[in-house]
Each structure stands twice: as C-alpha cells, then as structure tokens.
Design an enzyme around this catalytic site. Structure first.
Site, PDB file in Angstrom:
ATOM      1  N   GLY A  64     -25.605 -42.197  47.975  1.00 32.94           N
ATOM      2  CA  GLY A  64     -26.643 -41.324  47.401  1.00 32.94           C
ATOM      3  C   GLY A  64     -28.018 -41.736  47.894  1.00 32.94           C
ATOM      4  N   LEU A  84     -30.150 -40.602  49.946  1.00 34.11           N
ATOM      5  CA  LEU A  84     -31.267 -39.688  50.208  1.00 34.11           C
ATOM      6  C   LEU A  84     -31.947 -39.257  48.915  1.00 34.11           C
ATOM      7  CD1 LEU A  84     -29.615 -37.514  53.020  1.00 34.11           C
ATOM      8  CD2 LEU A  84     -31.155 -39.463  53.278  1.00 34.11           C
ATOM      9  N   GLY A  85     -31.480 -39.792  47.800  1.00 34.50           N
ATOM     10  CA  GLY A  85     -32.074 -39.438  46.507  1.00 34.50           C
ATOM     11  C   GLY A  85     -33.339 -40.212  46.212  1.00 34.50           C
ATOM     12  N   ASP A 103     -24.980 -40.398  52.459  1.00 31.94           N
ATOM     13  CA  ASP A 103     -25.161 -39.315  51.505  1.00 31.94           C
ATOM     14  C   ASP A 103     -24.246 -38.197  51.970  1.00 31.94           C
ATOM     15  OD1 ASP A 103     -27.943 -38.895  49.473  1.00 31.94           O
ATOM     16  OD2 ASP A 103     -26.396 -37.365  49.623  1.00 31.94           O
ATOM     17  N   ASP A 122     -18.837 -38.394  51.274  1.00 35.82           N
ATOM     18  CA  ASP A 122     -18.616 -37.754  49.988  1.00 35.82           C
ATOM     19  C   ASP A 122     -17.994 -38.870  49.145  1.00 35.82           C
ATOM     20  OD1 ASP A 122     -17.480 -36.627  47.774  1.00 35.82           O
ATOM     21  OD2 ASP A 122     -16.492 -34.975  48.846  1.00 35.82           O
ATOM     22  N   TYR A 182     -23.682 -37.312  30.693  1.00 38.27           N
ATOM     23  CA  TYR A 182     -24.291 -38.377  31.506  1.00 38.27           C
ATOM     24  C   TYR A 182     -24.272 -39.699  30.744  1.00 38.27           C
ATOM     25  CZ  TYR A 182     -28.196 -40.651  34.043  1.00 38.27           C
ATOM     26  OH  TYR A 182     -29.010 -41.499  34.751  1.00 38.27           O
ATOM     27  N   LYS A 191     -22.308 -43.108  31.603  1.00 38.72           N
ATOM     28  CA  LYS A 191     -23.003 -44.378  31.876  1.00 38.72           C
ATOM     29  C   LYS A 191     -22.518 -45.480  30.921  1.00 38.72           C
ATOM     30  CE  LYS A 191     -25.642 -43.379  35.385  1.00 38.72           C
ATOM     31  NZ  LYS A 191     -25.392 -43.985  36.695  1.00 38.72           N
TER      32      LYS A 191
HETATM   33  C1  AKB Z   1     -32.447 -38.580  33.631  1.00 42.04           C
HETATM   34  O1  AKB Z   1     -33.448 -38.077  33.103  1.00 42.04           O
HETATM   35  O2  AKB Z   1     -31.316 -38.100  33.563  1.00 42.04           O
HETATM   36  C2  AKB Z   1     -32.619 -39.885  34.366  1.00 42.04           C
HETATM   37  C3  AKB Z   1     -32.366 -41.063  33.494  1.00 42.04           C
HETATM   38  C4  AKB Z   1     -33.316 -41.428  32.458  1.00 42.04           C
HETATM   39  O3  AKB Z   1     -31.370 -41.704  33.650  1.00 42.04           O
HETATM   40  N1  AKB Z   1     -33.930 -39.956  34.937  1.00 42.04           N
END
Ligand code: AKB
Length: 317
Positions: free
Chosen positions: A10, A12-13, A36, A53, A143, A147
């Site tokens: 990743g 290029l992020g 990337d 990928d 997300y 995490k």
């Molecule tokens: C997001 O907003 O999803 C990220 C983060 C805080 O992990 N920048």
C-alpha cells in the site's frame, strides 16, 4: 549474497509514500521495495516498484523471494469510511492480508513486520478523554473490528510463534504530499486543499467533534523509532496508543483563518459523524513515550503553517 530488503505494501497511500522516501534515505534506494496495486505506468517513483494485490499470496511470496525481503511494512488496508460501505471486502482485505504476513513470519520467510492499528479499535463505551492504553474496547465499525482483531492476532503470533510484529494505533494523520482516502479523519486534510482552492469548505463532521490527530512527520518518526527499538526492550506485543494533537473542525478552521482570513467553513454531516462520535477525543500515549521515546513535535499552529505553505506550492496557488 543478496542483501536483506524492506517491502512496503500500500506504498502509494498517505503513509506509504512518505515512509518510502524516509526509508530510502536510511537504507538506500535498492533496499526498499515499494508495492501497490496500481499499474507501473501510472506510478512516478524513483526506486523499485512491484505491483502487488495483497490478496494474492503467491505474488507476495514471489516478490519476497525475488528481493530477499526480510522486513515488511504492511500498510495496505481499507479505512473506516470505505470499509463501512464495503464491509465484507474491508474485513477480507484488512484481516486476510495481515494473517498472510504473520504466517510468513511464523514460517521464518520474513523476520519483522510493522502493521498499523488505529483509534478505530475504541468504541462508544471507551472513555473519550485521554483514552488509556487498555480501556473497554467496543468498536462499532468494520474497520475498528478488523483492527482490534488484528491486534489480538499479532499478540497471538508473538506469544505462540515468537513473531516480531510491531504496531501503533494511529489517530488521524495529516500531510500535504499524498491525500488521505476513505477515512473519518480525512476532513482535517481536505480542509487545507479547499481553503487554498475555494476559500471555503463544507465539513462532514460537526464543528465541535474533537478527534486525536498527528502530523505525518511525527507519525513517520514514530514508526522508525518503534522499528529501531531492540526487541528485548519491548515487552509483550501491544499496539501503542499515539496521541499528539486533539482538535475540532471549528478550531482547525480558526487556525486556517489566521492565514486565509476569507476562509469560511460550513457543516453538512454524513455517516462518518457516527463513526467520529464513537471514537476518543484525545489519547494517553504515555506508554509509547516511555517504552520507545515517542516524541511528537508539531502543534496545530506549526502544522497549519507547513500544510498551507506546501500545498500552495503543490497546487500552484
Ligand atoms: C480513519 O479515519 O479511518 C483513519 C484512522 C483514524 O485510522 N484515519
């Protein structure tokens, strides 16, 4: 004999593009492989670029073997906003790919991993102010769930297979070189672009939504410090809280107005307001400071000056 090299996924992020430049100055251009999913013809990079990928395990192995990769900075992920809109893909990308690298480390194909977690691991039941390292964690986004699960997997691989994996919980990251994409904290980057281009910005969060933030130089410095710390000095795996700054859209707009007096902000909230409401306002990062010397240097004032100065040049304004 081939030299050990570093691979960034990743790359290029937002984080990867700046981390790659820094690692190149430390380890040399030929020892940092960036990857990337983008076609090489669309990539302007002075160094070694490989298309990967990250869901393609065979391709990862091929690149690792080709360049004798020993350390991986695994940055490819969907952020909070995008993952919420595409939950199954968000889960797959964020989880499967972390497990791929943890397995490769378990099998001694690679030696060391950096993997970013996020303030997304916290949830509505977590204390909001000065959030400690180990509070109640009840993430309410795909997300955040990915995490937090990732953190537990890292810990499991470290405890059971002695895998050297290191991690921090990033707050919102602010930088001018590469735009952020798909996050809830992205307003704090977009606002600078719009302030320069249009002198106005419509924010998708409410004016008094405080979130933890960090200027990119401090984030890169944190990654380098943590990765350089002797393994014996780190106790059991933990994804370190990183704070730095805490501000609201209103406070940021006041700071921008000091440089662009005509700047106006308005507010039209969307689904990301609920995500922001579930996250902390500020973070207690004492453990990162004491364990490996995290030392953020940029204030909201200094950051705003750097952002506006550099974006004006970048945008030709
Ligand atoms: C997001 O907003 O999803 C990220 C983060 C805080 O992990 N920048």
């Amino acid at each position: 004999m081939k030299t050990d090299t570093i691979l960034i996924t990743g790359a290029l992020g937002q984080i990867g593009s700046e981390l790659a430049e820094k690692l190149k100055t430390i380890y040399g251009k030929n020892n940092v492989i960036i990857s990337d999913i983008r076609d090489p013809k669309d990539v302007n990079y002075d160094g070694i670029y490989e298309v990967i990928d990250v869901l393609d395990v065979e391709r990862i192995k091929e690149v690792i073997h080709k360049h004798n990769v020993k350390t991986v900075y695994h940055l490819a992920a969907l952020l909070s906003g995008t993952a919420e809109k595409n939950p199954m893909f968000g889960w797959k990308l964020n989880m499967d790919t972390l497990l791929t690298f943890l397995e490769l480390a378990k099998d001694k194909i690679i030696d060391k991993i950096f993997w970013p977690s996020s303030i997304g691991v916290f949830g509505p039941d977590t204390p909001k102010d000065n959030t400690p390292q180990n509070p109640i964690q009840t993430p309410s986004t795909v997300y955040g769930i990915s995490k937090l699960s990732g953190e537990y997997w890292c810990k499991w691989y470290q405890q059971n297979h002695n895998v050297d994996v290191r991690s921090v919980r990033f707050p919102g990251l602010i930088s001018w070189k590469t735009p952020a994409g798909g996050g809830t904290t992205d307003y704090a980057v977009d606002i600078y672009y719009k302030a320069i281009e249009n002198k106005k910005y419509t924010c998708f969060l409410e004016e008094n939504t405080y979130l933890p933030m960090l200027y990119m130089d401090d984030a890169i410095d944190a990654i380098l410090k943590l990765m350089a710390t002797d393994n014996n000095e780190l106790n059991e795996f933990k994804s370190y809280n990183l704070g730095g700054l805490s501000f609201s859209p209103k406070e940021l707009s006041i700071e921008i107005k000091k440089h662009i007096p005509e700047f106006e902000i308005s507010y039209e909230t969307d689904f990301r307001q609920a995500i922001a409401d579930s996250w902390p306002s500020s973070i207690d990062d004492t453990e990162a400071k004491t364990d490996w010397g995290f030392e953020p240097k940029n204030s909201i004032e200094k950051m705003t000056e750097i952002m506006l100065t550099n974006l004006k040049i970048k945008l030709n304004k």
